[in-house]
Design a protein around this motif. Structure first.
Motif, PDB file in Angstrom:
ATOM      1  N   LYS A   1      18.891  -4.685   1.153  1.00 52.21           N
ATOM      2  CA  LYS A   1      18.787  -4.996   2.468  1.00 52.21           C
ATOM      3  C   LYS A   1      17.931  -4.035   3.046  1.00 52.21           C
ATOM      4  N   THR A   2      18.141  -2.657   2.861  1.00 52.19           N
ATOM      5  CA  THR A   2      17.244  -1.628   3.381  1.00 52.19           C
ATOM      6  C   THR A   2      15.871  -1.707   3.156  1.00 52.19           C
ATOM      7  N   GLU A   3      15.468  -2.198   1.707  1.00 48.10           N
ATOM      8  CA  GLU A   3      14.399  -2.379   1.470  1.00 48.10           C
ATOM      9  C   GLU A   3      13.384  -3.523   2.181  1.00 48.10           C
ATOM     10  N   TYR A   4      14.401  -4.717   2.312  1.00 46.55           N
ATOM     11  CA  TYR A   4      13.898  -5.848   3.071  1.00 46.55           C
ATOM     12  C   TYR A   4      13.503  -5.516   4.568  1.00 46.55           C
ATOM     13  N   GLN A   5      14.667  -4.508   4.938  1.00 44.22           N
ATOM     14  CA  GLN A   5      14.212  -4.240   6.685  1.00 44.22           C
ATOM     15  C   GLN A   5      12.915  -3.502   6.556  1.00 44.22           C
ATOM     16  N   THR A   6      12.596  -2.475   5.760  1.00 44.46           N
ATOM     17  CA  THR A   6      11.756  -1.631   5.772  1.00 44.46           C
ATOM     18  C   THR A   6      10.337  -2.270   5.616  1.00 44.46           C
ATOM     19  N   VAL A   7      10.232  -3.255   4.508  1.00 41.73           N
ATOM     20  CA  VAL A   7       9.095  -4.028   4.377  1.00 41.73           C
ATOM     21  C   VAL A   7       8.750  -4.830   5.534  1.00 41.73           C
ATOM     22  N   HIS A   8       9.761  -5.541   6.148  1.00 42.94           N
ATOM     23  CA  HIS A   8       9.691  -6.376   7.234  1.00 42.94           C
ATOM     24  C   HIS A   8       9.085  -5.784   8.377  1.00 42.94           C
ATOM     25  N   SER A   9       9.634  -4.684   8.586  1.00 44.19           N
ATOM     26  CA  SER A   9       9.243  -3.940   9.787  1.00 44.19           C
ATOM     27  C   SER A   9       7.672  -3.699   9.750  1.00 44.19           C
ATOM     28  N   LYS A  10       7.352  -3.436   8.383  1.00 41.18           N
ATOM     29  CA  LYS A  10       6.020  -2.643   8.453  1.00 41.18           C
ATOM     30  C   LYS A  10       4.956  -3.945   8.108  1.00 41.18           C
ATOM     31  N   ARG A  11       5.447  -5.141   8.053  1.00 43.59           N
ATOM     32  CA  ARG A  11       4.375  -6.325   7.650  1.00 43.59           C
ATOM     33  C   ARG A  11       3.808  -6.511   8.992  1.00 43.59           C
ATOM     34  N   GLN A  12       4.000  -6.502  10.159  1.00 42.01           N
ATOM     35  CA  GLN A  12       3.235  -6.886  11.118  1.00 42.01           C
ATOM     36  C   GLN A  12       2.292  -5.771  11.443  1.00 42.01           C
ATOM     37  N   TYR A  13       2.526  -4.544  11.084  1.00 39.47           N
ATOM     38  CA  TYR A  13       1.543  -3.590  11.113  1.00 39.47           C
ATOM     39  C   TYR A  13       0.422  -3.717  10.314  1.00 39.47           C
ATOM     40  N   TYR A  14       1.018  -3.854   8.930  1.00 42.44           N
ATOM     41  CA  TYR A  14      -0.100  -4.141   7.936  1.00 42.44           C
ATOM     42  C   TYR A  14      -0.948  -5.308   8.203  1.00 42.44           C
ATOM     43  N   ALA A  15      -0.330  -6.388   8.539  1.00 44.54           N
ATOM     44  CA  ALA A  15      -1.114  -7.651   9.079  1.00 44.54           C
ATOM     45  C   ALA A  15      -2.149  -7.118  10.002  1.00 44.54           C
ATOM     46  N   ALA A  16      -1.909  -6.332  11.030  1.00 41.25           N
ATOM     47  CA  ALA A  16      -2.657  -5.968  12.097  1.00 41.25           C
ATOM     48  C   ALA A  16      -3.876  -5.247  11.469  1.00 41.25           C
ATOM     49  N   ARG A  17      -3.574  -4.269  10.754  1.00 39.79           N
ATOM     50  CA  ARG A  17      -4.738  -3.666   9.846  1.00 39.79           C
ATOM     51  C   ARG A  17      -5.616  -4.472   9.028  1.00 39.79           C
ATOM     52  N   VAL A  18      -5.156  -5.329   8.283  1.00 41.48           N
ATOM     53  CA  VAL A  18      -5.721  -6.270   7.603  1.00 41.48           C
ATOM     54  C   VAL A  18      -6.732  -6.763   8.213  1.00 41.48           C
ATOM     55  N   GLN A  19      -6.106  -7.506   9.526  1.00 41.18           N
ATOM     56  CA  GLN A  19      -6.928  -8.285  10.332  1.00 41.18           C
ATOM     57  C   GLN A  19      -8.286  -7.336  10.963  1.00 41.18           C
ATOM     58  N   THR A  20      -7.846  -6.258  11.253  1.00 46.14           N
ATOM     59  CA  THR A  20      -8.686  -5.170  11.870  1.00 46.14           C
ATOM     60  C   THR A  20      -9.863  -5.123  10.783  1.00 46.14           C
ATOM     61  N   LEU A  21      -9.635  -4.892   9.567  1.00 46.27           N
ATOM     62  CA  LEU A  21     -10.462  -4.555   8.297  1.00 46.27           C
ATOM     63  C   LEU A  21     -11.477  -5.671   8.276  1.00 46.27           C
ATOM     64  N   ARG A  22     -10.810  -7.107   8.332  1.00 47.48           N
ATOM     65  CA  ARG A  22     -11.560  -8.212   8.013  1.00 47.48           C
ATOM     66  C   ARG A  22     -12.640  -8.560   9.322  1.00 47.48           C
ATOM     67  N   LEU A  23     -12.199  -8.153  10.384  1.00 52.67           N
ATOM     68  CA  LEU A  23     -13.017  -8.268  11.564  1.00 52.67           C
ATOM     69  C   LEU A  23     -14.304  -7.250  11.539  1.00 52.67           C
ATOM     70  N   GLN A  24     -13.942  -6.014  10.773  1.00 51.41           N
ATOM     71  CA  GLN A  24     -14.861  -5.128  10.642  1.00 51.41           C
ATOM     72  C   GLN A  24     -15.645  -5.522   9.493  1.00 51.41           C
ATOM     73  N   GLN A  25     -15.332  -6.132   8.494  1.00 48.89           N
ATOM     74  CA  GLN A  25     -16.265  -6.565   7.287  1.00 48.89           C
ATOM     75  C   GLN A  25     -17.084  -7.642   8.165  1.00 48.89           C
ATOM     76  N   GLN A  26     -16.644  -8.611   8.897  1.00 52.89           N
ATOM     77  CA  GLN A  26     -17.395  -9.791   9.501  1.00 52.89           C
ATOM     78  C   GLN A  26     -18.392  -9.017  10.303  1.00 52.89           C
ATOM     79  N   MET A  27     -18.300  -8.027  11.096  1.00 48.91           N
ATOM     80  CA  MET A  27     -19.139  -7.336  11.822  1.00 48.91           C
ATOM     81  C   MET A  27     -20.137  -6.567  11.289  1.00 48.91           C
ATOM     82  N   ASN A  28     -19.823  -6.175   9.947  1.00 51.65           N
ATOM     83  CA  ASN A  28     -20.891  -5.305   9.173  1.00 51.65           C
ATOM     84  C   ASN A  28     -21.756  -6.210   8.580  1.00 51.65           C
TER      85      ASN A  28
END
Length: 222
Positions: free
Chosen positions: A126-153
């Motif tokens: 349960k701790t592992e799940y909560q840890t990964v789940h809490s980080k998911r949105q952050y990493y999703a935002a980072r990946v989206q930022t990276l994709r937009l940066q790639q498109q801009m490049n």
């Protein structure tokens, strides 16, 4: 290390391996969360079964202890009544329940220990799940930022570096050429109009000159 823990280590190692090869880390995280939820559900089910089994072993242990005390009391009563045979039978049964007590105590302690271990593993899950789940949105935002940066490049050569000043210089040259062509045509047409006017004016002058001379001649004759 328990089998359960080894399986978790394998799962995490597999996740790390897939993460290095994945083109979509967020999708892999979602899959990890889904698998972890499945594992939590299975662990909770097993925990319930272990809890029931542990209670049953404790009930058997308590029953064996209770029967030992009961047979002990019956043996004493039979001995007081000079019923040695009944007293010995009661003691024999007490010894059987003592053996059961030892057996069920061992099973109960094993089951209780397994139950505690399973509870710890369930808490870890349960701790592992909560840890990964809490980080998911952050990493999703980072990946989206990276994709937009790639498109801009990828579009950098399209959006910039197109030499806009040169483009307008060529446009200025083209407009100037068009203006020159228009002025030339206008001047040419004006020249033609002046020539026609000149020709027309000369013809009228000659007519007037002829008329005037004719009038003069007529007046002399009179």
């Amino acid at each position: 290390m328990s089998v359960f823990r080894r399986m978790r280590d394998i799962t995490v190692a597999t996740f790390n391996e897939h993460l290095e090869q994945s083109q979509d880390p967020v999708q892999l995280i979602d899959q990890f969360l889904y698998n972890t939820r499945q594992e939590i559900a299975e662990a909770e089910k097993l925990h319930q079964q272990y809890a029931v089994h542990t209670r049953q072993m404790k009930q058997q242990l308590d029953h064996a202890l209770s029967m030992q005390a009961k047979r002990e009391e019956q043996a004493l009563l039979a001995l007081k009544a000079d019923e040695e045979h009944v007293a010995k039978l009661a003691l024999q049964e007490k010894m059987l329940y003592a053996e059961k007590e030892e057996q069920y105590r061992e099973l109960w302690e094993q089951s209780r220990e397994s139950l505690r271990e399973l509870e710890q593993q369930l808490d870890t899950l349960k701790t592992e799940y909560q840890t990964v789940h809490s980080k998911r949105q952050y990493y999703a935002a980072r990946v989206q930022t990276l994709r937009l940066q790639q498109q801009m490049n990828e579009r950098a050569g399209t959006y910039g570096g197109r030499n806009v000043p040169r483009m307008f210089n060529r446009l200025e040259d083209r407009v100037a050429d068009m203006e020159a062509e228009t002025l030339s045509l206008r001047d040419l047409r004006r020249g033609e109009e002046h020539a026609r006017d000149a020709q027309s004016g000369g013809s009228l002058l000659e007519q007037e000159w002829a008329r005037l001379k004719s009038k003069l001649n007529n007046s002399g004759k009179e």
